[in-house]
Write an enzyme that holds these catalytic residues in place. Structure first.
Site, PDB file in Angstrom:
ATOM      1  N   GLU A  96       0.316   5.727  -8.262  1.00 27.07           N
ATOM      2  CA  GLU A  96      -0.601   5.092  -7.317  1.00 27.07           C
ATOM      3  C   GLU A  96      -1.292   3.886  -7.951  1.00 27.07           C
ATOM      4  O   GLU A  96      -1.609   2.913  -7.259  1.00 27.07           O
ATOM      5  CB  GLU A  96      -1.643   6.095  -6.816  1.00 27.07           C
ATOM      6  CG  GLU A  96      -1.087   7.294  -6.051  1.00 27.07           C
ATOM      7  CD  GLU A  96      -0.463   6.940  -4.711  1.00 27.07           C
ATOM      8  OE1 GLU A  96      -0.527   5.761  -4.313  1.00 27.07           O
ATOM      9  OE2 GLU A  96       0.105   7.841  -4.065  1.00 27.07           O
ATOM     10  N   TYR A 103      -0.126  -4.148  -4.584  1.00 31.06           N
ATOM     11  CA  TYR A 103      -0.809  -4.593  -3.369  1.00 31.06           C
ATOM     12  C   TYR A 103      -1.742  -5.761  -3.663  1.00 31.06           C
ATOM     13  O   TYR A 103      -1.858  -6.694  -2.860  1.00 31.06           O
ATOM     14  CB  TYR A 103      -1.593  -3.443  -2.748  1.00 31.06           C
ATOM     15  CG  TYR A 103      -0.736  -2.376  -2.115  1.00 31.06           C
ATOM     16  CD1 TYR A 103       0.446  -2.704  -1.450  1.00 31.06           C
ATOM     17  CD2 TYR A 103      -1.104  -1.033  -2.166  1.00 31.06           C
ATOM     18  CE1 TYR A 103       1.234  -1.734  -0.872  1.00 31.06           C
ATOM     19  CE2 TYR A 103      -0.323  -0.048  -1.581  1.00 31.06           C
ATOM     20  CZ  TYR A 103       0.842  -0.402  -0.937  1.00 31.06           C
ATOM     21  OH  TYR A 103       1.619   0.571  -0.358  1.00 31.06           O
ATOM     22  N   GLU A 193       6.347   7.335  -1.949  1.00 33.63           N
ATOM     23  CA  GLU A 193       5.582   8.142  -0.998  1.00 33.63           C
ATOM     24  C   GLU A 193       6.430   9.272  -0.419  1.00 33.63           C
ATOM     25  O   GLU A 193       5.898  10.302   0.008  1.00 33.63           O
ATOM     26  CB  GLU A 193       5.029   7.261   0.126  1.00 33.63           C
ATOM     27  CG  GLU A 193       3.981   6.249  -0.314  1.00 33.63           C
ATOM     28  CD  GLU A 193       2.755   6.877  -0.957  1.00 33.63           C
ATOM     29  OE1 GLU A 193       2.471   8.061  -0.669  1.00 33.63           O
ATOM     30  OE2 GLU A 193       2.085   6.200  -1.753  1.00 33.63           O
TER      31      GLU A 193
END
Length: 306
Positions: A96, A103, A193
């Site tokens: 993560e 991102y 994911e």
């Protein structure tokens, strides 16, 4: 100390299913430095202003949501004594972190490298009703029913529903030959994911007692799907790039896949997406290399419910 408590001081395999998912995640690690996001600057002028605003919004949400997932992971770890589950979540947190860094890179690229403009936009957009609706819904559900089982249902919904329309909207860029690096990152993140949702479903099925009633699970899934579809529709531009109807159907299909994974009857009975849907390949059981444009093979086989 009582002899029966001594096992706390050493590792003992207890959850072979979760250990396998941890091993799969480790064997497929990647880094934000594996691709050069600067290669995507050339595509910015190919977007209309509405499309650019849309993708800025999507990546603002994804960046914020990734932090939300990491916070929840810390609290979930405390619910179990099995070290295999603890070790799995440590691995997921590492992944993560990579997602969050990616991102940030993509988000800054969408502002043409202007950090001050990015900060101004995020300060306003993070309070957008569509984003806050997701956050407030989750906070309300956790506050109203803090049971372990329901927390896991909520985690499954975060990872398996609340990212779906964003992943699909990004994947449509690939269909149009745009933002090649961003799409490569999106492939890797969405496949990560897939492992995460598989792990959440596995832990829920095998290590969480006293499941909620089916009616309650259906209620939570129904509300989450409604929120996710509204999230997309509120910001999707009228564009050649994104098929909003196809994505909303995919959200419902994904919900049914997740319900089946936790042994609950389907709610929507939505058919699988058409072959031209950009994420359709992710619902197949494939033995091909997940890193199709990457030199490192993505090991193992994952069926993605996203």
């Amino acid at each position: 100390m009582d002899q029966k408590d001594c096992s706390h001081f050493f590792y003992r395999p207890e959850c072979p299913d979760i250990n396998n998912l941890r091993a799969l995640s480790i064997s497929n690690r990647w880094l934000e430095s594996d691709f050069i996001i600067e290669d995507d600057y050339q595509y910015l002028d190919c977007l209309t202003e509405d499309e650019l605003i849309f993708y800025r919004f999507i990546f603002t949400f994804l960046s914020a949501a990734d932090d939300l997932v990491n916070v929840n992971l810390g609290s979930l770890t405390q619910l179990f004594s099995q070290k295999d589950i603890h070790h799995y979540y440590i691995e997921q947190e590492c992944i993560e972190v990579v997602h969050a860094r990616v991102y940030s890179q993509i988000q800054l690229m969408l502002f043409r490298g202007d950090e001050s403009l990015r900060v101004q936009y995020v300060n306003v957009t993070i309070n957008n009703p569509s984003i806050q609706q997701k956050v407030q819904w989750l906070e309300e559900k956790v506050r109203d029913n803090p049971s372990v089982a329901e927390k896991y249902i909520l985690m499954i919904l975060i990872e398996g529903i609340f990212f779906v329309s964003s992943f699909a909207a990004i994947a449509y860029l690939r269909n149009n030959g745009l933002f090649v690096v961003t799409c490569q990152f999106n492939d890797l993140i969405s496949r990560d994911e897939a492992i995460h949702t598989s792990a959440s479903c596995c832990i829920y099925n095998n290590y969480v007692p006293e499941k909620p009633a089916i009616t309650r699970i259906h209620q939570l899934f129904s509300e989450a799907v409604e929120i996710e579809c509204a999230f997309l529709k509120s910001h999707a531009p009228k564009t050649r790039l994104v098929n909003v109807d196809a994505i909303t159907q995919y959200v419902k299909f994904s919900a049914d896949r997740l319900l089946s994974a936790i042994n609950v009857p389907k709610l929507f009975n939505t058919p699988p997406p058409d072959s031209d849907f950009p994420l359709a390949f992710m619902i197949a059981d494939k033995n091909t290399n997940f890193f199709e444009r990457h030199s490192t093979s993505y090991a193992g086989t994952v069926i993605n419910d996203l």
